[in-house]
Design a protein around this motif. Structure first.
Motif, PDB file in Angstrom:
ATOM      1  N   ALA A  63      -4.617  21.098   3.150  1.00 44.28           N
ATOM      2  CA  ALA A  63      -4.515  21.218   1.694  1.00 44.28           C
ATOM      3  C   ALA A  63      -3.400  20.329   1.155  1.00 44.28           C
ATOM      4  O   ALA A  63      -3.532  19.699   0.098  1.00 44.28           O
ATOM      5  CB  ALA A  63      -4.270  22.674   1.303  1.00 44.28           C
ATOM      6  N   ALA A  64      -2.284  20.266   1.886  1.00 48.74           N
ATOM      7  CA  ALA A  64      -1.173  19.419   1.459  1.00 48.74           C
ATOM      8  C   ALA A  64      -1.545  17.945   1.546  1.00 48.74           C
ATOM      9  O   ALA A  64      -1.150  17.140   0.683  1.00 48.74           O
ATOM     10  CB  ALA A  64       0.057  19.709   2.316  1.00 48.74           C
ATOM     11  N   LEU A  65      -2.296  17.566   2.565  1.00 49.92           N
ATOM     12  CA  LEU A  65      -2.764  16.188   2.675  1.00 49.92           C
ATOM     13  C   LEU A  65      -3.666  15.825   1.503  1.00 49.92           C
ATOM     14  O   LEU A  65      -3.529  14.753   0.900  1.00 49.92           O
ATOM     15  CB  LEU A  65      -3.519  15.983   3.996  1.00 49.92           C
ATOM     16  N   GLU A  66      -4.576  16.725   1.167  1.00 51.67           N
ATOM     17  CA  GLU A  66      -5.469  16.487   0.029  1.00 51.67           C
ATOM     18  C   GLU A  66      -4.663  16.275  -1.249  1.00 51.67           C
ATOM     19  O   GLU A  66      -4.887  15.318  -2.002  1.00 51.67           O
ATOM     20  CB  GLU A  66      -6.416  17.672  -0.144  1.00 51.67           C
ATOM     21  N   SER A  67      -3.724  17.179  -1.496  1.00 53.03           N
ATOM     22  CA  SER A  67      -2.892  17.078  -2.690  1.00 53.03           C
ATOM     23  C   SER A  67      -2.073  15.793  -2.684  1.00 53.03           C
ATOM     24  O   SER A  67      -1.921  15.130  -3.725  1.00 53.03           O
ATOM     25  CB  SER A  67      -1.966  18.294  -2.774  1.00 53.03           C
ATOM     26  N   GLY A  68      -1.533  15.429  -1.519  1.00 46.90           N
ATOM     27  CA  GLY A  68      -0.732  14.220  -1.412  1.00 46.90           C
ATOM     28  C   GLY A  68      -1.533  12.967  -1.717  1.00 46.90           C
ATOM     29  O   GLY A  68      -1.054  12.054  -2.394  1.00 46.90           O
ATOM     30  N   ILE A  69      -2.759  12.912  -1.214  1.00 45.33           N
ATOM     31  CA  ILE A  69      -3.628  11.748  -1.464  1.00 45.33           C
ATOM     32  C   ILE A  69      -3.943  11.632  -2.954  1.00 45.33           C
ATOM     33  O   ILE A  69      -3.877  10.543  -3.538  1.00 45.33           O
ATOM     34  CB  ILE A  69      -4.920  11.856  -0.637  1.00 45.33           C
TER      35      ILE A  69
ATOM     36  N   VAL B   4       0.837  -1.201   0.000  1.00 45.78           N
ATOM     37  CA  VAL B   4       0.000   0.000   0.000  1.00 45.78           C
ATOM     38  C   VAL B   4       0.872   1.251   0.000  1.00 45.78           C
ATOM     39  O   VAL B   4       1.732   1.405   0.881  1.00 45.78           O
ATOM     40  CB  VAL B   4      -0.931   0.013   1.238  1.00 45.78           C
ATOM     41  N   PRO B   5       0.672   2.175  -0.938  1.00 44.24           N
ATOM     42  CA  PRO B   5       1.433   3.428  -0.926  1.00 44.24           C
ATOM     43  C   PRO B   5       0.985   4.310   0.229  1.00 44.24           C
ATOM     44  O   PRO B   5      -0.157   4.205   0.691  1.00 44.24           O
ATOM     45  CB  PRO B   5       1.098   4.055  -2.281  1.00 44.24           C
ATOM     46  N   VAL B   6       1.864   5.193   0.689  1.00 43.86           N
ATOM     47  CA  VAL B   6       1.567   5.986   1.875  1.00 43.86           C
ATOM     48  C   VAL B   6       1.684   7.480   1.621  1.00 43.86           C
ATOM     49  O   VAL B   6       2.485   7.932   0.799  1.00 43.86           O
ATOM     50  CB  VAL B   6       2.491   5.596   3.055  1.00 43.86           C
ATOM     51  N   VAL B   7       0.875   8.243   2.368  1.00 44.30           N
ATOM     52  CA  VAL B   7       0.981   9.698   2.463  1.00 44.30           C
ATOM     53  C   VAL B   7       1.177   9.994   3.941  1.00 44.30           C
ATOM     54  O   VAL B   7       0.289   9.715   4.756  1.00 44.30           O
ATOM     55  CB  VAL B   7      -0.283  10.407   1.961  1.00 44.30           C
ATOM     56  N   ILE B   8       2.345  10.511   4.327  1.00 41.65           N
ATOM     57  CA  ILE B   8       2.596  10.793   5.730  1.00 41.65           C
ATOM     58  C   ILE B   8       3.278  12.149   5.878  1.00 41.65           C
ATOM     59  O   ILE B   8       3.879  12.659   4.941  1.00 41.65           O
ATOM     60  CB  ILE B   8       3.435   9.692   6.414  1.00 41.65           C
ATOM     61  N   THR B   9       3.141  12.717   7.051  1.00 39.05           N
ATOM     62  CA  THR B   9       3.739  14.023   7.309  1.00 39.05           C
ATOM     63  C   THR B   9       5.242  13.898   7.540  1.00 39.05           C
ATOM     64  O   THR B   9       5.725  12.899   8.066  1.00 39.05           O
ATOM     65  CB  THR B   9       3.069  14.693   8.524  1.00 39.05           C
ATOM     66  N   ASP B  10       5.952  14.938   7.161  1.00 42.51           N
ATOM     67  CA  ASP B  10       7.412  14.946   7.245  1.00 42.51           C
ATOM     68  C   ASP B  10       7.833  15.412   8.636  1.00 42.51           C
ATOM     69  O   ASP B  10       8.294  16.538   8.834  1.00 42.51           O
ATOM     70  CB  ASP B  10       7.984  15.862   6.160  1.00 42.51           C
ATOM     71  N   VAL B  11       7.666  14.521   9.611  1.00 47.12           N
ATOM     72  CA  VAL B  11       8.050  14.799  11.004  1.00 47.12           C
ATOM     73  C   VAL B  11       8.913  13.651  11.502  1.00 47.12           C
ATOM     74  O   VAL B  11       8.829  12.522  11.007  1.00 47.12           O
ATOM     75  CB  VAL B  11       6.815  14.970  11.919  1.00 47.12           C
ATOM     76  N   GLY B  12       9.767  13.945  12.505  1.00 45.22           N
ATOM     77  CA  GLY B  12      10.617  12.905  13.061  1.00 45.22           C
ATOM     78  C   GLY B  12      11.429  12.216  11.984  1.00 45.22           C
ATOM     79  O   GLY B  12      12.022  12.850  11.113  1.00 45.22           O
ATOM     80  N   GLY B  13      11.406  10.889  12.020  1.00 44.12           N
ATOM     81  CA  GLY B  13      12.155  10.123  11.038  1.00 44.12           C
ATOM     82  C   GLY B  13      11.336   9.626   9.871  1.00 44.12           C
ATOM     83  O   GLY B  13      11.764   8.721   9.149  1.00 44.12           O
ATOM     84  N   CYS B  14      10.159  10.214   9.649  1.00 47.13           N
ATOM     85  CA  CYS B  14       9.249   9.703   8.618  1.00 47.13           C
ATOM     86  C   CYS B  14       9.852   9.728   7.218  1.00 47.13           C
ATOM     87  O   CYS B  14       9.537   8.873   6.383  1.00 47.13           O
ATOM     88  CB  CYS B  14       7.934  10.484   8.633  1.00 47.13           C
ATOM     89  N   SER B  15      10.715  10.711   6.945  1.00 49.91           N
ATOM     90  CA  SER B  15      11.283  10.809   5.601  1.00 49.91           C
ATOM     91  C   SER B  15      12.139   9.595   5.251  1.00 49.91           C
ATOM     92  O   SER B  15      12.343   9.295   4.069  1.00 49.91           O
ATOM     93  CB  SER B  15      12.115  12.084   5.461  1.00 49.91           C
ATOM     94  N   SER B  16      12.615   8.872   6.266  1.00 51.24           N
ATOM     95  CA  SER B  16      13.487   7.725   6.008  1.00 51.24           C
ATOM     96  C   SER B  16      12.711   6.441   5.761  1.00 51.24           C
ATOM     97  O   SER B  16      13.319   5.415   5.427  1.00 51.24           O
ATOM     98  CB  SER B  16      14.452   7.519   7.176  1.00 51.24           C
ATOM     99  N   ILE B  17      11.388   6.463   5.924  1.00 51.97           N
ATOM    100  CA  ILE B  17      10.619   5.223   5.792  1.00 51.97           C
ATOM    101  C   ILE B  17       9.563   5.300   4.705  1.00 51.97           C
ATOM    102  O   ILE B  17       8.609   4.525   4.715  1.00 51.97           O
ATOM    103  CB  ILE B  17       9.964   4.832   7.135  1.00 51.97           C
ATOM    104  N   VAL B  18       9.724   6.203   3.750  1.00 49.65           N
ATOM    105  CA  VAL B  18       8.767   6.329   2.650  1.00 49.65           C
ATOM    106  C   VAL B  18       9.436   5.930   1.344  1.00 49.65           C
ATOM    107  O   VAL B  18      10.496   6.454   0.993  1.00 49.65           O
ATOM    108  CB  VAL B  18       8.233   7.766   2.527  1.00 49.65           C
ATOM    109  N   CYS B  19       8.820   5.007   0.645  1.00 51.43           N
ATOM    110  CA  CYS B  19       9.283   4.639  -0.683  1.00 51.43           C
ATOM    111  C   CYS B  19       9.072   5.833  -1.607  1.00 51.43           C
ATOM    112  O   CYS B  19       7.935   6.262  -1.822  1.00 51.43           O
ATOM    113  CB  CYS B  19       8.511   3.423  -1.193  1.00 51.43           C
ATOM    114  N   LYS B  20      10.149   6.367  -2.138  1.00 52.58           N
ATOM    115  CA  LYS B  20      10.057   7.591  -2.940  1.00 52.58           C
ATOM    116  C   LYS B  20       9.314   7.379  -4.258  1.00 52.58           C
ATOM    117  O   LYS B  20       8.783   8.326  -4.834  1.00 52.58           O
ATOM    118  CB  LYS B  20      11.471   8.129  -3.227  1.00 52.58           C
TER     119      LYS B  20
END
Length: 367
Positions: free
Chosen positions: A322-328, A294-310
């Motif tokens: 608005a950013a969440l809407e656009s990301g989804i 499952v692809p993910v949309v998550i906020t860029d906080v803590g270490g989240c940037s290291s666990i997202v498949c680019k």
């Protein structure tokens, strides 16, 4: 030589730190037949923990509870030291600042030579009092310090230049979290009484302010009616969030599922995973979702940037509907069942995490 490893947590309720401790309990012992692992909870009782988290039941003989009252309790150090001696512990692994204090002092009293401490987030160090306490504990107890991602390690190094933290990325059980065929996905949706039509967005998190559900609801209200939202988890904001969904006119498309025992089926039922947290350490749920394809949309906080498949996932700023809407909307066009799973297999496999910790927790393995 027989080794007994103690994982010490503040409490045993469903959460990222607690899940990691439970995963390490089940996996480290498989690496060496002469090693056993126990979990000790500073707070609560066995009855409370088992009622709140049925997943604990198969491990009940390896769980111990001090039922520590609120506040600083020196008697809890004595009780923990006695338990370490009773279990013939050879190493202790503490998680977060409270367990560092109690576990470190109790380990000294019990004569343990191996103490590994993991920091799972860094935002609590924004408070000067916490920084002072942590600096004192690191200097006094001298644990082998581990950060669960580079972002946390960077903060630890900034505040405690001599700490030299190692980085061990949290891992998840990729044998448990797997993709399913679209035909089987229909059965997973039916299990939770979710609609078979539309694009199903899923979120798994405690219903608390720090998890940012309000921003997700606002973002969701702007999306086409074909989108459905399923919220796994419970918390103090449930009624408030349900009222908010009603006010936004989306209550017929938002499903509050409560705390779930079967998270594997939940991830297999959804099309997109979204975690709108305002603060995080290194959350496990986005890794579990991606291991499930499952692809993910998550906020860029803590270490989240290291666990997202680019190639399949999207990072957005916190507190921005608005950013969440656009990301989804962006994420739905990137969906690929295998790309996110390959990312987790390569970067966050629990087997690798367990082996890394086991090497530190063996007698002589930690400094």
């Amino acid at each position: 030589m027989r080794q007994v490893i103690i994982q010490l947590v503040q409490h045993l309720r469903p959460g990222g730190i607690e899940t990691m401790a439970l995963d390490l309990l089940s996996h480290i012992s498989t690496l060496d037949t002469h090693c056993e692992t126990h979990i000790v909870s500073l707070e609560g009782t066995a009855e409370q923990a088992l009622a709140a988290w049925p997943r604990l039941k198969p491990y009940s003989q390896k769980l111990h509870f001090l039922n520590k009252p609120a506040g600083l309790r020196p008697d809890a150090v004595i009780a923990l030291s006695g338990l370490l001696k009773q279990l013939q512990a050879t190493a202790i692994h503490t998680h977060h600042i409270g367990p560092l204090l109690y576990g470190g002092m109790a380990a000294k009293l019990a004569g343990l030579k191996v103490h590994v401490h993991t920091e799972h987030d860094a935002w609590h160090l924004n408070a000067r009092a916490n920084r002072r306490l942590q600096r004192m504990l690191i200097g006094l107890l001298k644990p082998t310090l581990v950060a669960d991602c580079e972002a946390v390690a960077s903060v630890l190094t900034r505040y405690f230049p001599r700490s030299q933290p190692q980085v061990i990325l949290n891992g998840i059980d990729t044998r448990k979290f797997t993709p399913v065929h679209p035909d089987e996905q229909c059965l997973k949706k039916a299990k939770f009484n979710l609609p078979q039509y539309g694009t199903l967005i899923g979120c798994a998190a405690r219903l608390e302010t720090v998890k940012g559900h309000q921003f997700l609801l606002e973002a969701f209200s702007r999306l086409h009616p074909r989108f459905i939202l399923a919220l796994a988890g419970d918390g103090s904001l449930r009624e408030e969030l349900q009222a908010s969904a009603e006010r936004l006119g989306i209550s017929n498309r938002v499903y509050f599922l409560g705390a779930l025992d079967d998270m594997t089926s939940f991830y297999q039922a959804i099309d997109i995973f979204c975690l709108p947290s305002l603060n995080e350490g290194l959350p496990l749920s986005p890794l579990e979702a991606q291991a499930s394809g499952v692809p993910v949309v998550i906020t860029d906080v803590g270490g989240c940037s290291s666990i997202v498949c680019k190639n399949s996932g999207v990072l957005v700023p916190p507190g921005d509907a608005a950013a969440l809407e656009s990301g989804i909307l962006s994420c739905q066009h990137r969906s690929s069942q295998f790309t996110p799973r390959k990312f987790v297999l390569a970067n966050a496999n629990l087997e690798n995490t367990a082996r890394a910790y086991f090497s530190l927790l063996q007698l002589g393995g930690a400094s």
